[in-house]
Design an enzyme around this catalytic site. Structure first.
Site, PDB file in Angstrom:
ATOM      1  N   ASN A   1     -11.107  45.544 -35.606  1.00 31.83           N
ATOM      2  CA  ASN A   1     -11.771  46.682 -34.967  1.00 31.83           C
ATOM      3  C   ASN A   1     -11.241  47.995 -35.540  1.00 31.83           C
ATOM      4  O   ASN A   1     -10.097  48.074 -35.967  1.00 31.83           O
ATOM      5  CB  ASN A   1     -11.546  46.650 -33.452  1.00 31.83           C
ATOM      6  N   VAL A   2     -12.082  49.013 -35.509  1.00 31.96           N
ATOM      7  CA  VAL A   2     -11.696  50.306 -36.092  1.00 31.96           C
ATOM      8  C   VAL A   2     -11.560  51.374 -35.003  1.00 31.96           C
ATOM      9  O   VAL A   2     -11.557  52.565 -35.293  1.00 31.96           O
ATOM     10  CB  VAL A   2     -12.738  50.753 -37.158  1.00 31.96           C
ATOM     11  N   ASP A   3     -11.425  50.928 -33.740  1.00 26.46           N
ATOM     12  CA  ASP A   3     -11.471  51.865 -32.617  1.00 26.46           C
ATOM     13  C   ASP A   3     -10.109  52.363 -32.147  1.00 26.46           C
ATOM     14  O   ASP A   3     -10.032  53.276 -31.312  1.00 26.46           O
ATOM     15  CB  ASP A   3     -12.235  51.234 -31.443  1.00 26.46           C
TER      16      ASP A   3
ATOM     17  N   HIS B   1      -9.373  46.917 -41.069  1.00 26.88           N
ATOM     18  CA  HIS B   1     -10.542  47.622 -41.622  1.00 26.88           C
ATOM     19  C   HIS B   1     -10.456  49.136 -41.450  1.00 26.88           C
ATOM     20  O   HIS B   1     -11.460  49.825 -41.532  1.00 26.88           O
ATOM     21  CB  HIS B   1     -11.818  47.084 -40.967  1.00 26.88           C
TER      22      HIS B   1
ATOM     23  N   CYS C   1     -11.070  61.864 -47.954  1.00 27.86           N
ATOM     24  CA  CYS C   1     -11.758  62.272 -49.185  1.00 27.86           C
ATOM     25  C   CYS C   1     -11.566  61.184 -50.239  1.00 27.86           C
ATOM     26  O   CYS C   1     -10.443  60.765 -50.508  1.00 27.86           O
ATOM     27  CB  CYS C   1     -11.218  63.595 -49.714  1.00 27.86           C
TER      28      CYS C   1
ATOM     29  N   CYS D   1     -15.519  67.611 -49.099  1.00 26.36           N
ATOM     30  CA  CYS D   1     -14.097  67.766 -48.829  1.00 26.36           C
ATOM     31  C   CYS D   1     -13.718  69.252 -48.907  1.00 26.36           C
ATOM     32  O   CYS D   1     -14.054  69.921 -49.877  1.00 26.36           O
ATOM     33  CB  CYS D   1     -13.289  66.961 -49.850  1.00 26.36           C
TER      34      CYS D   1
ATOM     35  N   GLY E   1     -19.268  31.819 -28.077  1.00 22.65           N
ATOM     36  CA  GLY E   1     -20.127  31.370 -29.168  1.00 22.65           C
ATOM     37  C   GLY E   1     -19.337  30.834 -30.344  1.00 22.65           C
ATOM     38  O   GLY E   1     -18.100  30.788 -30.339  1.00 22.65           O
TER      39      GLY E   1
HETATM   40 ZN   LIG Z   1     -10.876  66.080 -51.661  1.00 23.43          ZN
END
Ligand SMILES: [Zn+2]
Length: 275
Positions: free
Chosen positions: A106-108, A123, A131, A182, A250
């Site tokens: 998870n990226v949370d 992840h 950037c 950026c 599942g």
């Molecule tokens: Zn940059």
């Protein structure tokens, strides 16, 4: 043992009693109770259109406009998500010194918000923007304000929330959406998460594999393991002869490799850790 425990949860408790040092891998199912939708249904198929790929994001300005326009809306909800009972239960496991490492797909950032410290964000994290040319990083919350300022009115539009802070906006035209470069080098800014079609940084994988080697067993919480980056740890555990338990509603890709499968919601299956 409390009588309210189901037979399946009881066997998970037994599994954790038997194996002292556990390597934990968590996936989307761990965060659904925090209001963050899952990518896949119980058969492991895509519920919705698959997310944007790294190649499309880096290669096409239009894809970035579409991504950030959707993300501008989705973040309002995603950025406010709070840890749920599953995150707290796993924090409790760490507090009892039972973890070698918690690796999350998870990226949370919700494990950290629940107080977990031994966490690898396999992840990446959606709360950081990076950037791609000079590695400058900025908080997603700051970038949200910039996007909002450059695109007045967009954030007020209504849309259904989707995984990873995305939102349903398919009917809208994205060509007018302004995506700033950026601020340091004018390069392409990207959420600091691993997109589909992009590799997980090697050092991150090696750290996780080392923690798996130090563990007696592995526990998967809320992942169908359809993505190789997660599946490889189960494969490595099985090859090393370490038992693997999984909590998932599942099918999982690793079902034939599991010693124990608990088909319950994560919060339900882990509730005994909070008792
Ligand atoms: Zn940059």
């Amino acid at each position: 043992m409390p009588q309210t425990l189901t037979a399946r949860a009881a066997s998970l408790a037994e599994f954790l009693d038997t194996h002292r040092r556990v390597f934990v891998l968590t996936g989307a199912g761990c965060s659904t109770d925090s209001g963050i939708p899952d990518y896949r249904d119980a058969d492991g198929s895509w519920k919705r259109t698959p997310p944007v790929t790294y190649q499309a994001f880096m290669g096409e300005a239009r894809t970035r406009q579409r991504y950030w326009a959707r993300s501008l809306l989705g973040w309002r909800h995603f950025g406010q998500a709070r840890p749920n009972a599953s995150h707290h239960a796993l924090q409790r496991l760490e507090a009892r010194d039972r973890l070698t490492l918690l690796v999350t797909q998870n990226v949370d950032g919700l494990h950290q918000r629940a107080g977990s410290r031994q966490v690898v964000d396999l992840h990446g994290r959606l709360d950081t923007v990076r950037c791609m040319s000079c590695e400058h990083r900025l908080p997603r919350a700051d970038f949200q304000q910039t996007l909002d300022r450059l695109n007045p009115g967009w954030a007020q539009r209504q849309a259904g929330e989707a995984p990873d802070g995305d939102a349903d906006l398919d009917a809208l035209d994205f060509e007018t959406f302004v995506v700033p470069p950026c601020p340091v080098c004018a390069g392409v800014l990207k959420p600091d998460v691993v997109f589909f079609g992009e590799n997980v940084p090697r050092a991150r994988v090696m750290d996780a594999l080392q923690a798996l080697a130090d563990a007696d067993a592995m526990l998967v919480v809320g992942s169908s393991l359809m993505v190789f980056s997660g599946y490889r740890f189960v494969h490595a555990a099985a090859r090393a002869g370490k038992p693997v338990a999984a909590v998932n509603l599942g099918r999982t890709r690793a079902d034939p490799l599991l010693s124990l499968k608990v088909e319950q919601s994560c919060a339900e299956a882990l509730a005994f850790l909070l008792a």
